[in-house]
Design an enzyme around this catalytic site. Sequence first.
Site, PDB file in Angstrom:
ATOM      1  N   ASP A  98     -60.324  12.107  27.356  1.00 59.47           N
ATOM      2  CA  ASP A  98     -60.373  12.124  25.894  1.00 59.47           C
ATOM      3  C   ASP A  98     -60.804  13.502  25.418  1.00 59.47           C
ATOM      4  O   ASP A  98     -61.951  13.900  25.618  1.00 59.47           O
ATOM      5  CB  ASP A  98     -61.351  11.061  25.397  1.00 59.47           C
ATOM      6  CG  ASP A  98     -61.395  10.964  23.878  1.00 59.47           C
ATOM      7  OD1 ASP A  98     -60.418  11.391  23.234  1.00 59.47           O
ATOM      8  OD2 ASP A  98     -62.394  10.447  23.348  1.00 59.47           O
ATOM      9  N   ASP A 310     -55.177  15.456  20.972  1.00 61.90           N
ATOM     10  CA  ASP A 310     -56.077  14.457  21.538  1.00 61.90           C
ATOM     11  C   ASP A 310     -55.339  13.611  22.563  1.00 61.90           C
ATOM     12  O   ASP A 310     -54.473  12.801  22.216  1.00 61.90           O
ATOM     13  CB  ASP A 310     -56.620  13.583  20.405  1.00 61.90           C
ATOM     14  CG  ASP A 310     -57.649  12.579  20.880  1.00 61.90           C
ATOM     15  OD1 ASP A 310     -58.037  12.630  22.060  1.00 61.90           O
ATOM     16  OD2 ASP A 310     -58.070  11.740  20.064  1.00 61.90           O
TER      17      ASP A 310
END
Length: 576
Positions: A98, A310
């Site tokens: 992440d 992301d």
Amino acid sequence: MLFAFYTLSILSLAWGRHVLSPITIPIHVLPRVESSKASSSAPASTISAKVPAASGVSAEASAPEPVSGITPVSISSDRQTYYALLKIGPVDLRVALDTGSSDLWITGSTCTTRTCAAVPRYPLNYASATFGVVNDNQTVFSAQYADGTAVSGFVAREAVQMANLTVPDLAFGVVTNSNLTMLDDVSGILGLGFPRLSTIPSSVVNATPFFPSLAQQGVLDYPLFGLSLTNNESGSLSLGAIDSSVVANVSKIGWNKVVEFSPLVGANGNSSSYLHWVTPLAGFAVNGSGVSPLPSYPKVTGNSSLAMFDVGNSGIYGPYQDVERLFQQINGARLVDDDSGQWAIPCDTVVPLSFTFGQQNYTLQPEDYFIGPAAGNPEVCLTWPRALPPTPDGIDWHFGVPFLRTVYSVFSYGIDSKEAPRIGFYALNNASQIVEASDVSAFLSSVKATVATTLPNSLLSTPTFPTPSYSFNASVHAPTGGILSSALATNTYSAIFGQKDNVIVTNLPLISPGPTTTAILVTNAEGIVSTSFENIPTPTLGTPPGWNSGSGPRVVCTTVLLWLGPSLFTLLDTIL
């Protein structure tokens, strides 16, 4: 940032192979709540790297030379996230990657919820020699998501190794309560964002996250990491270098400076710092016809539309004012769900989409941006990007895995007083490729998946939303590509990028993936040598080597031999 998700009855398209699995869709993006932690914290204790030792000197005892590492990255079975293997203490576990958060959290063995019981867990009853207690396990760790899922637990310390790089005494979250579903034996999340995103309380000293710790102590060949995302298990995460098996020409990487963010409204501080992996979006185009973005907060962003990258995001999302104009250029496109911002287009669409960052364009073909054909009308396909209302962080565009799969992405952390953070993209798609309708048809036929959805019988109008108040202190200057004196990598690094705006780099360190098989030489009775190949074994997840999880705390036995005259006595010292 891992978006909050709800699950529809949707069958995903597996590019390159046929996989039928649910696809999850973000409800909306919550503004990231900034912790009270300062933008930097003191580095953890000395980081070790497994490097060749000099003669007579152990590698662990000698000061390590800068190194790099690389580890495989796999796509999850629901096609939404990517995960890698790390070792925490003596335990091997899988973690989702992440770039929109910075902390590491791991499911602990004392978490007994249904979602926790379904994954390997860190065995707290093992009593790892490298486990460190923080505040008698009373410092709370928590993370919440917009769909109501959450994890909570306590902060602890442990040695964390990925590839050949180890950070001892890393502060991380031990999750003891969770309703967040994790697939494929994934036991937690490894954040690769800036320390300012950390939710570990500021009362915990030396709580620098994993990658910033490597960068701040100068362990890496260069303070960057690279991501190769594929549709199988052939991806990679490289630390300190670039994967040379993917990037054939380093000079073709386009580099973009990262945007700083000022303090939150009402927070202490009068200087900006780095928060997200965000860079300005210069423009986008449909079939070569360009469109200029319309930022939601032009006065505070310098009339720039901000885009976040992301790997924890499963889609591509933009503001309604941009997404609507994009689809206006595609014949037959229409809004089919004004709640989720979902558009649909004819499945024989062949036009490419492109997005411009800096001076380079990056192209997505239909097989990159299609979600899938509608079950009720297989001639119509749902597609990225989806539209979102404006969010108070000022970030208009969110580029997740559909975009990141089309590039090799490099996240350069920056160097104190020398160099700003940058995001680099190495295009993997051929921008000049011409896609025919037959190509798209063959692609859709090969995956044989449809989206179970009901299309509206009438045209939907594009909704309008008020722009919320900006979350950050607009009176504090927040430039793009500012040079900071602290909180980035140690200034013992020699800057490769420097302060130039448009830079072509050719001398970045490279690394290649290690072997996935091992050769075994066998000599038979006649002396004939043959070679066979075996896959390198996968470690057992969640269990230290030689430990039985049902045996409770480990028992360490040491035998001391004492020579007392003619008799040999054995003293058994048992340590519980």
